[in-house]
Write an enzyme that holds these catalytic residues in place. Sequence first.
Site, PDB file in Angstrom:
ATOM      1  N   ASN A   1       0.883  -1.179   0.000  1.00 57.93           N
ATOM      2  CA  ASN A   1       0.000   0.000   0.000  1.00 57.93           C
ATOM      3  C   ASN A   1       0.918   1.225   0.000  1.00 57.93           C
ATOM      4  O   ASN A   1       1.444   1.620   1.036  1.00 57.93           O
ATOM      5  CB  ASN A   1      -0.881  -0.041   1.250  1.00 57.93           C
ATOM      6  CG  ASN A   1      -1.882   1.095   1.283  1.00 57.93           C
ATOM      7  OD1 ASN A   1      -1.907   1.941   0.384  1.00 57.93           O
ATOM      8  ND2 ASN A   1      -2.693   1.115   2.326  1.00 57.93           N
TER       9      ASN A   1
ATOM     10  N   LYS B   1       3.353   0.785   3.095  1.00 57.65           N
ATOM     11  CA  LYS B   1       3.029  -0.254   4.085  1.00 57.65           C
ATOM     12  C   LYS B   1       3.044  -1.588   3.366  1.00 57.65           C
ATOM     13  O   LYS B   1       2.598  -1.672   2.211  1.00 57.65           O
ATOM     14  CB  LYS B   1       1.626  -0.018   4.653  1.00 57.65           C
ATOM     15  CG  LYS B   1       1.536   1.164   5.575  1.00 57.65           C
ATOM     16  CD  LYS B   1       0.161   1.197   6.249  1.00 57.65           C
ATOM     17  CE  LYS B   1      -0.130   2.594   6.719  1.00 57.65           C
ATOM     18  NZ  LYS B   1      -1.419   3.118   6.354  1.00 57.65           N
TER      19      LYS B   1
ATOM     20  N   ARG C   1      -2.612  -2.149  -3.406  1.00 62.76           N
ATOM     21  CA  ARG C   1      -3.833  -1.391  -3.159  1.00 62.76           C
ATOM     22  C   ARG C   1      -3.774  -0.127  -4.014  1.00 62.76           C
ATOM     23  O   ARG C   1      -2.793   0.627  -3.946  1.00 62.76           O
ATOM     24  CB  ARG C   1      -3.903  -1.024  -1.685  1.00 62.76           C
ATOM     25  CG  ARG C   1      -5.152  -0.276  -1.377  1.00 62.76           C
ATOM     26  CD  ARG C   1      -5.289  -0.002   0.085  1.00 62.76           C
ATOM     27  NE  ARG C   1      -6.547   0.697   0.293  1.00 62.76           N
ATOM     28  CZ  ARG C   1      -6.974   1.086   1.463  1.00 62.76           C
ATOM     29  NH1 ARG C   1      -6.273   0.853   2.532  1.00 62.76           N
ATOM     30  NH2 ARG C   1      -8.120   1.709   1.556  1.00 62.76           N
TER      31      ARG C   1
ATOM     32  N   HIS D   1     -13.047   2.691   0.038  1.00 66.04           N
ATOM     33  CA  HIS D   1     -13.069   1.599   1.027  1.00 66.04           C
ATOM     34  C   HIS D   1     -13.748   0.353   0.440  1.00 66.04           C
ATOM     35  O   HIS D   1     -14.245  -0.495   1.184  1.00 66.04           O
ATOM     36  CB  HIS D   1     -13.853   1.972   2.310  1.00 66.04           C
ATOM     37  CG  HIS D   1     -13.257   3.056   3.129  1.00 66.04           C
ATOM     38  ND1 HIS D   1     -14.046   4.012   3.741  1.00 66.04           N
ATOM     39  CD2 HIS D   1     -11.990   3.338   3.469  1.00 66.04           C
ATOM     40  CE1 HIS D   1     -13.278   4.849   4.416  1.00 66.04           C
ATOM     41  NE2 HIS D   1     -12.007   4.455   4.264  1.00 66.04           N
TER      42      HIS D   1
ATOM     43  N   GLY E   1     -13.728   4.624  10.564  1.00 66.61           N
ATOM     44  CA  GLY E   1     -12.345   4.737  11.010  1.00 66.61           C
ATOM     45  C   GLY E   1     -11.952   6.191  10.967  1.00 66.61           C
ATOM     46  O   GLY E   1     -12.808   7.071  11.114  1.00 66.61           O
TER      47      GLY E   1
ATOM     48  N   ARG F   1     -11.976  15.081   7.861  1.00 62.80           N
ATOM     49  CA  ARG F   1     -12.750  15.520   6.681  1.00 62.80           C
ATOM     50  C   ARG F   1     -14.111  16.068   7.109  1.00 62.80           C
ATOM     51  O   ARG F   1     -14.733  15.552   8.029  1.00 62.80           O
ATOM     52  CB  ARG F   1     -12.952  14.352   5.704  1.00 62.80           C
ATOM     53  CG  ARG F   1     -11.665  13.836   5.095  1.00 62.80           C
ATOM     54  CD  ARG F   1     -11.964  12.862   3.968  1.00 62.80           C
ATOM     55  NE  ARG F   1     -10.738  12.209   3.507  1.00 62.80           N
ATOM     56  CZ  ARG F   1     -10.504  10.909   3.608  1.00 62.80           C
ATOM     57  NH1 ARG F   1     -11.410  10.109   4.112  1.00 62.80           N
ATOM     58  NH2 ARG F   1      -9.363  10.416   3.171  1.00 62.80           N
TER      59      ARG F   1
ATOM     60  N   ASP G   1      -8.681  11.815  16.634  1.00 68.21           N
ATOM     61  CA  ASP G   1      -8.802  10.450  17.148  1.00 68.21           C
ATOM     62  C   ASP G   1     -10.019  10.346  18.055  1.00 68.21           C
ATOM     63  O   ASP G   1     -10.147  11.101  19.028  1.00 68.21           O
ATOM     64  CB  ASP G   1      -7.524  10.064  17.901  1.00 68.21           C
ATOM     65  CG  ASP G   1      -7.484   8.571  18.187  1.00 68.21           C
ATOM     66  OD1 ASP G   1      -8.417   8.060  18.838  1.00 68.21           O
ATOM     67  OD2 ASP G   1      -6.515   7.913  17.757  1.00 68.21           O
TER      68      ASP G   1
ATOM     69  N   ILE H   1     -13.102   2.544  14.575  1.00 68.08           N
ATOM     70  CA  ILE H   1     -14.166   2.992  15.485  1.00 68.08           C
ATOM     71  C   ILE H   1     -15.288   1.945  15.554  1.00 68.08           C
ATOM     72  O   ILE H   1     -15.761   1.589  16.637  1.00 68.08           O
ATOM     73  CB  ILE H   1     -14.725   4.361  15.018  1.00 68.08           C
ATOM     74  CG1 ILE H   1     -13.619   5.430  15.066  1.00 68.08           C
ATOM     75  CG2 ILE H   1     -15.919   4.775  15.867  1.00 68.08           C
ATOM     76  CD1 ILE H   1     -14.024   6.788  14.477  1.00 68.08           C
TER      77      ILE H   1
ATOM     78  N   ASN I   1     -14.167  -1.000  17.712  1.00 71.97           N
ATOM     79  CA  ASN I   1     -13.637  -0.792  19.068  1.00 71.97           C
ATOM     80  C   ASN I   1     -14.432   0.138  19.967  1.00 71.97           C
ATOM     81  O   ASN I   1     -14.126   0.250  21.151  1.00 71.97           O
ATOM     82  CB  ASN I   1     -12.207  -0.236  18.971  1.00 71.97           C
ATOM     83  CG  ASN I   1     -11.258  -1.232  18.337  1.00 71.97           C
ATOM     84  OD1 ASN I   1     -11.110  -2.342  18.823  1.00 71.97           O
ATOM     85  ND2 ASN I   1     -10.650  -0.849  17.230  1.00 71.97           N
TER      86      ASN I   1
ATOM     87  N   GLU J   1      -8.609  -5.866   4.928  1.00 72.91           N
ATOM     88  CA  GLU J   1      -8.383  -5.539   3.525  1.00 72.91           C
ATOM     89  C   GLU J   1      -7.190  -6.303   2.951  1.00 72.91           C
ATOM     90  O   GLU J   1      -7.194  -6.663   1.780  1.00 72.91           O
ATOM     91  CB  GLU J   1      -8.168  -4.021   3.379  1.00 72.91           C
ATOM     92  CG  GLU J   1      -9.461  -3.241   3.530  1.00 72.91           C
ATOM     93  CD  GLU J   1      -9.250  -1.775   3.849  1.00 72.91           C
ATOM     94  OE1 GLU J   1      -8.967  -1.479   5.028  1.00 72.91           O
ATOM     95  OE2 GLU J   1      -9.365  -0.959   2.953  1.00 72.91           O
TER      96      GLU J   1
HETATM   97  P1  AMP Z   1      -8.830   3.281  11.353  1.00 73.99           P
HETATM   98  O1  AMP Z   1      -8.742   4.436  10.391  1.00 73.99           O
HETATM   99  O2  AMP Z   1      -9.723   2.179  10.880  1.00 73.99           O
HETATM  100  O3  AMP Z   1      -7.473   2.792  11.797  1.00 73.99           O
HETATM  101  O4  AMP Z   1      -9.525   3.851  12.674  1.00 73.99           O
HETATM  102  C1  AMP Z   1      -8.991   4.877  13.459  1.00 73.99           C
HETATM  103  C2  AMP Z   1      -9.993   5.246  14.559  1.00 73.99           C
HETATM  104  O5  AMP Z   1     -10.311   4.064  15.293  1.00 73.99           O
HETATM  105  C3  AMP Z   1      -9.486   6.280  15.548  1.00 73.99           C
HETATM  106  O6  AMP Z   1     -10.416   7.342  15.666  1.00 73.99           O
HETATM  107  C4  AMP Z   1      -9.383   5.526  16.868  1.00 73.99           C
HETATM  108  O7  AMP Z   1      -9.869   6.288  17.935  1.00 73.99           O
HETATM  109  C5  AMP Z   1     -10.238   4.301  16.686  1.00 73.99           C
HETATM  110  N1  AMP Z   1      -9.589   3.133  17.325  1.00 73.99           N
HETATM  111  C6  AMP Z   1      -8.624   2.378  16.797  1.00 73.99           C
HETATM  112  N2  AMP Z   1      -8.237   1.414  17.684  1.00 73.99           N
HETATM  113  C7  AMP Z   1      -8.961   1.603  18.792  1.00 73.99           C
HETATM  114  C8  AMP Z   1      -9.029   0.948  20.068  1.00 73.99           C
HETATM  115  N3  AMP Z   1      -8.259  -0.104  20.374  1.00 73.99           N
HETATM  116  N4  AMP Z   1      -9.910   1.438  20.958  1.00 73.99           N
HETATM  117  C9  AMP Z   1     -10.713   2.480  20.663  1.00 73.99           C
HETATM  118  N5  AMP Z   1     -10.680   3.139  19.480  1.00 73.99           N
HETATM  119  C10 AMP Z   1      -9.824   2.708  18.553  1.00 73.99           C
END
Ligand code: AMP
Length: 404
Positions: A7, A14, A92, A181, A211, A242, A284, A333, A336, A389
């Site tokens: 990627n 990556k 990717r 996505h 995410g 965004r 985040d 998100i 988790n 993915e």
């Molecule tokens: P992604 O782009 O799919 O990696 O997602 C990033 C988002 O997922 C961020 O806003 C993080 O706060 C949330 N996130 C990722 N890992 C965790 C975790 N272990 N616990 C809570 N939130 C998480």
Amino acid sequence: MKILIVNAGSSSLKYQLIDMDNEETLAKGLVERIGMGVPGHANMKVDDKTVCDVEEPIEDHVKACHLMLGFLTDPEKGVVKDMKEIGAVGHRVLHGGNKFSESVIINQAVMDAIEEFIPLGPLHNPANLMGIKACQAVMPGTPMVAVFDTAFHQTMPPKAYMYGVPYEYYERLHVRRYGFHGTSHRYVSKRTAEFLGKDPKDLRIIVCHLGNGSSLSAVNGGKCVDTSMGITPLEGMIMGTRSGVMDPAVVQYICDNDHISVDEMLNICNKKSGLLGISGLSNDMRDIDKAAREGHERAKLARDMLIYGIRKYIGQYSAAMNGVDVIVFTAGIGENNIELRRDVMAGFEYMGAKIDQEKNAAIKPGHAYEADISAADSKVKILVIPTNEEIAIARDTLELVTKG
Ligand code: AMP
């Protein structure tokens, strides 16, 4: 066969090496700060432990690929003896325009098409091409496959993908919704059917990929019929940085008032808006949640806007498919965030969707697994399906290279 997944971004790469005999990840890593004139950084992890880590100038993607292959074949820390053990590379690629509805073996025509769509993916497509060319340079003769982020959404009907501007812009400039996505939406919707033991043809699924970038898709009978991202990944609900969808006149109004260009404004919409821009704190969701719990008003607002946006798309897609059988959460998100899933699903009993609070809370952050979190009397299934993915890219690559 061992398959390398790549990627490539403009200044990063990556990678992940997967043994397709058992779909086990042998190694993964990251090369960053490529061509930035400052020392670059490259690493490789095996079993989540960092085994290789270097800081040195990395002038271009070819050097990045040399470092990656050097790690993978390192006599002590490597996971393969020889580069020849790597049977194929899956790349990717962000934007396949309207040309690619599935993954393809890379040849000159495919590379020309990726180049043709640079105006639609100006940040990613040139980087993806650099990654492909660099891998070809250091691994000549190894078959390579392109897996497009847009491909899965190509089944959308025109009424879902057209914008209401004069038709000639579609004909002349390919202006339409493409969606992104796609590899995740495809993987998760397919796994959803497998998890439920159902034929995808019999299911109306709403996939919530949440995410740092977020998108929802409506998948009816195994085919995508609508998705929230647009001609670029900017459309949809608010995301980490965004803005999501808004009246386009906002752009002109701010540009005129603050004497900034459309480019500058789009940079603000892409990189400084969303959770970050509203809260003024962070992109985040963990930081937003913490601040909201502590009473930070703008963090609360950012959280509310995200949840409201997701709920509106769920309503739209339920309408688009004359109902919904499954709502599935995935990505950082979605996998988790217990409270976000709870709040997104609150009050959807009217359309037959009710979450089981205990099952929802049982999926601890950082330990997501495939699970049914719907209440026993919920007509609509509510699931958590961790996305993968890389596996989806590896499976496509294996299929295409073994098919010949
Ligand atoms: P992604 O782009 O799919 O990696 O997602 C990033 C988002 O997922 C961020 O806003 C993080 O706060 C949330 N996130 C990722 N890992 C965790 C975790 N272990 N616990 C809570 N939130 C998480």
